[in-house]
Design a protein around this motif. Sequence first.
Motif, PDB file in Angstrom:
ATOM      1  N   VAL A 248      23.235 -17.483   9.824  1.00  0.00           N
ATOM      2  CA  VAL A 248      22.560 -17.605  10.291  1.00  0.00           C
ATOM      3  C   VAL A 248      21.797 -16.210  10.698  1.00  0.00           C
ATOM      4  O   VAL A 248      21.163 -15.627  11.042  1.00  0.00           O
ATOM      5  CB  VAL A 248      22.287 -18.657  11.518  1.00  0.00           C
ATOM      6  N   VAL A 249      23.470 -15.655  11.424  1.00  0.00           N
ATOM      7  CA  VAL A 249      23.391 -14.783  12.147  1.00  0.00           C
ATOM      8  C   VAL A 249      23.198 -13.449  11.065  1.00  0.00           C
ATOM      9  O   VAL A 249      22.722 -12.213  11.563  1.00  0.00           O
ATOM     10  CB  VAL A 249      24.618 -14.495  13.139  1.00  0.00           C
ATOM     11  N   ALA A 250      23.930 -13.130  10.424  1.00  0.00           N
ATOM     12  CA  ALA A 250      23.776 -12.432   9.501  1.00  0.00           C
ATOM     13  C   ALA A 250      21.834 -12.345   8.670  1.00  0.00           C
ATOM     14  O   ALA A 250      22.636 -11.339   7.910  1.00  0.00           O
ATOM     15  CB  ALA A 250      24.388 -12.908   8.319  1.00  0.00           C
ATOM     16  N   ALA A 251      21.432 -13.307   8.742  1.00  0.00           N
ATOM     17  CA  ALA A 251      19.634 -12.891   8.149  1.00  0.00           C
ATOM     18  C   ALA A 251      18.935 -12.578   9.452  1.00  0.00           C
ATOM     19  O   ALA A 251      18.187 -12.753   9.030  1.00  0.00           O
ATOM     20  CB  ALA A 251      19.482 -14.475   7.941  1.00  0.00           C
ATOM     21  N   ALA A 252      19.817 -12.626  10.583  1.00  0.00           N
ATOM     22  CA  ALA A 252      18.901 -12.089  11.466  1.00  0.00           C
ATOM     23  C   ALA A 252      18.532 -10.398  11.203  1.00  0.00           C
ATOM     24  O   ALA A 252      17.863  -9.971  12.108  1.00  0.00           O
ATOM     25  CB  ALA A 252      20.231 -12.202  12.786  1.00  0.00           C
ATOM     26  N   TYR A 253      18.890  -9.589  10.322  1.00  0.00           N
ATOM     27  CA  TYR A 253      18.513  -8.504  10.001  1.00  0.00           C
ATOM     28  C   TYR A 253      16.673  -8.729   9.705  1.00  0.00           C
ATOM     29  O   TYR A 253      16.364  -8.006  10.453  1.00  0.00           O
ATOM     30  CB  TYR A 253      19.017  -8.397   9.036  1.00  0.00           C
ATOM     31  N   ILE A 254      16.630  -9.876   9.674  1.00  0.00           N
ATOM     32  CA  ILE A 254      14.967  -9.977   9.391  1.00  0.00           C
ATOM     33  C   ILE A 254      14.251 -10.052  10.559  1.00  0.00           C
ATOM     34  O   ILE A 254      13.421  -9.300  10.760  1.00  0.00           O
ATOM     35  CB  ILE A 254      14.812 -11.042   8.293  1.00  0.00           C
ATOM     36  N   PRO A 255      14.280 -11.162  11.651  1.00  0.00           N
ATOM     37  CA  PRO A 255      13.318 -10.534  12.890  1.00  0.00           C
ATOM     38  C   PRO A 255      13.642  -9.315  13.870  1.00  0.00           C
ATOM     39  O   PRO A 255      13.011  -9.185  14.075  1.00  0.00           O
ATOM     40  CB  PRO A 255      14.558 -12.091  13.403  1.00  0.00           C
ATOM     41  N   VAL A 256      14.942  -9.052  13.181  1.00  0.00           N
ATOM     42  CA  VAL A 256      15.053  -7.640  13.835  1.00  0.00           C
ATOM     43  C   VAL A 256      14.027  -6.338  13.046  1.00  0.00           C
ATOM     44  O   VAL A 256      13.298  -5.236  13.852  1.00  0.00           O
ATOM     45  CB  VAL A 256      16.181  -6.972  13.819  1.00  0.00           C
ATOM     46  N   MET A 257      14.245  -6.363  11.826  1.00  0.00           N
ATOM     47  CA  MET A 257      12.467  -5.545  11.335  1.00  0.00           C
ATOM     48  C   MET A 257      11.172  -5.783  12.010  1.00  0.00           C
ATOM     49  O   MET A 257      10.767  -5.350  11.794  1.00  0.00           O
ATOM     50  CB  MET A 257      12.638  -6.204   9.462  1.00  0.00           C
ATOM     51  N   VAL A 258      10.903  -7.164  12.099  1.00  0.00           N
ATOM     52  CA  VAL A 258       9.451  -7.676  12.890  1.00  0.00           C
ATOM     53  C   VAL A 258       9.945  -7.347  13.793  1.00  0.00           C
ATOM     54  O   VAL A 258       8.781  -6.695  14.877  1.00  0.00           O
ATOM     55  CB  VAL A 258       9.668  -9.407  12.491  1.00  0.00           C
TER      56      VAL A 258
END
Lengths: 240, 325
Positions: free
Chosen positions: A112-122
């Motif tokens: 879940v943490v690894a995929a957090a780059y997407i909210p960071v992009m948002v």
Amino acid sequence: MSTVLLIARRELRAVFAGLYGWAILALVLMLDGLFFNAWTLGTQRPSSEVLSLFFYTNFGVTMAAAVFVTMRSFAAEREQRTLVLLLTSPAGDWQVVLGKYLGALGFVLCTVVAAAYIPVMVWLKGNLEWGQAAAGYLGIALAAAVCTAIGVFCSATAPNQLAAGVAAGFLVTLQVLFWLLSGISEPPLDGVFAAMDLYREHFEPFQDGAVHLKTLVYAPTVSFLFLLLSVRVLQARRWR
Amino acid sequence: MTVIVRTDRLRKSYGAVTALAGVGFECGAGEVVGVLGLNGAGKSTLLRILAGELLPSGGSVSIGGVELGDDSRAMRSRVGYLPEEPPLYREMRVRDYLGFVGALNGVARNELPDRIAVVAERVHVDGQLDRVVGELSMGYRKRVGIAQALLHEPDVVLLDEAVSSLDPAEIVGMRELVRSLGGRRTVFTSSHHLREVHETCDSILVLHEGELLAHGSQEELGVLAGRERVEVEVRGTAAEAAGRLPAGVEVVHSAELGDDVSVLTLDLAGAEREEVAAALVGAGVGIRRLEPVRSDLERVFLDLVRGDGAAQAGGPSQAGGESGP
């Protein structure tokens, strides 16, 4: 507690020690990225909707990751004949199950943490609502807790990893499809099935930023129930 | 003798199959105990119950005074167990693996490095500590398995088929290692290899179809099998001495040593040594030496398992064990 953490740490290291854990992680990132690309990039959706869609995708992918990682949990130890090490140690059956559970849950949360780059992009490119993000991640964590507990139970019960994966996949899918049963059932069963539905009843509000108290009760209760069943399975093995 | 392991009417059933049918025995501190039996005799089941992996269907087990039913976790902390297949995490390095098992068994974190070093040296894996477990030979895996069983300094060490899958050189090393474990802690070792038991064990438990046929030293088992043998050195010819023996005593082997001295190996077949000595002395045969012959374990074992030995000796209780529900 130190025994629980000891087992959890070993479990987590074991997943990352081989290709298996990294393959699951890569699959999670690939699916999250593909869905994000297909559904949101190049569109004019508002940030809240983009984030909601990300959590929707991440929910499904995280469930799958929980099933894949927990199918190893006890079943692999049985296949490699290492479970005896835990069963003949002074560790209690509760400590063993909880250690296995926390190790697997730790891995799922890593994905879940690894995929957090997407909210960071948002956040970088759009207008991230922190409340929605926090609620969404809380919902993901609670759902992961439930699915990991189901997976650990199936792994403790099944004769091998494949059977554990199939059983966990079936039970997790059932959790998500209770709303269908709810739709074709008469009262009061329809209410019961609806209350048990993991996605519609307990996750959908979170992905849109709403935190429901009933879910804060539901997830720990269901997780505890499956962990309790796992302990009973281990205890039954000593009597068989 | 300080009793460290005690079982009483121990029973274990797997569904309709009875693996142990009322096994009772006591073992002292520091003994090396061999567990003998054919396939399916209940050897592994007995060790798995002593290790706390399985719970018995009936009867009781205590180790160091701690009953299994009272606190199985406390009992497990007193036992080190090596199953036939060493329970090794193949992806771990030996040092990390031993560290994990030691911590799991309650060894304090600050004591672990020293404890690992001592045990690794003892079982001769000190040069392998930084290797990945999966890369080790079977002999080293067994040794690492024994190391994990010793790390927390248990009162009782259980070794299930410790020499299976080992080459001859590894078997010799393992034999020395098992022998060296005795004295300070009680060791149970099950084996199909009678020679291993013969060479390493102080006493032997003979299991057959879930029942304890006998428990005792190899000499005591020889008595139980009704086959005690003695070697007697006499003045005169072997033929003269043989003619003076009590009825039923058989001469298994005889030889003239010269200088009017002969030696005879006698199968007492139930007779007492004193009877033999009295008969020879009474007949004027000078006895220079009379001593029991260490029993041929294979012969004793087969006699017991075939059922004629225990019956003749009146049951295993004469050797310090008891059986039957």
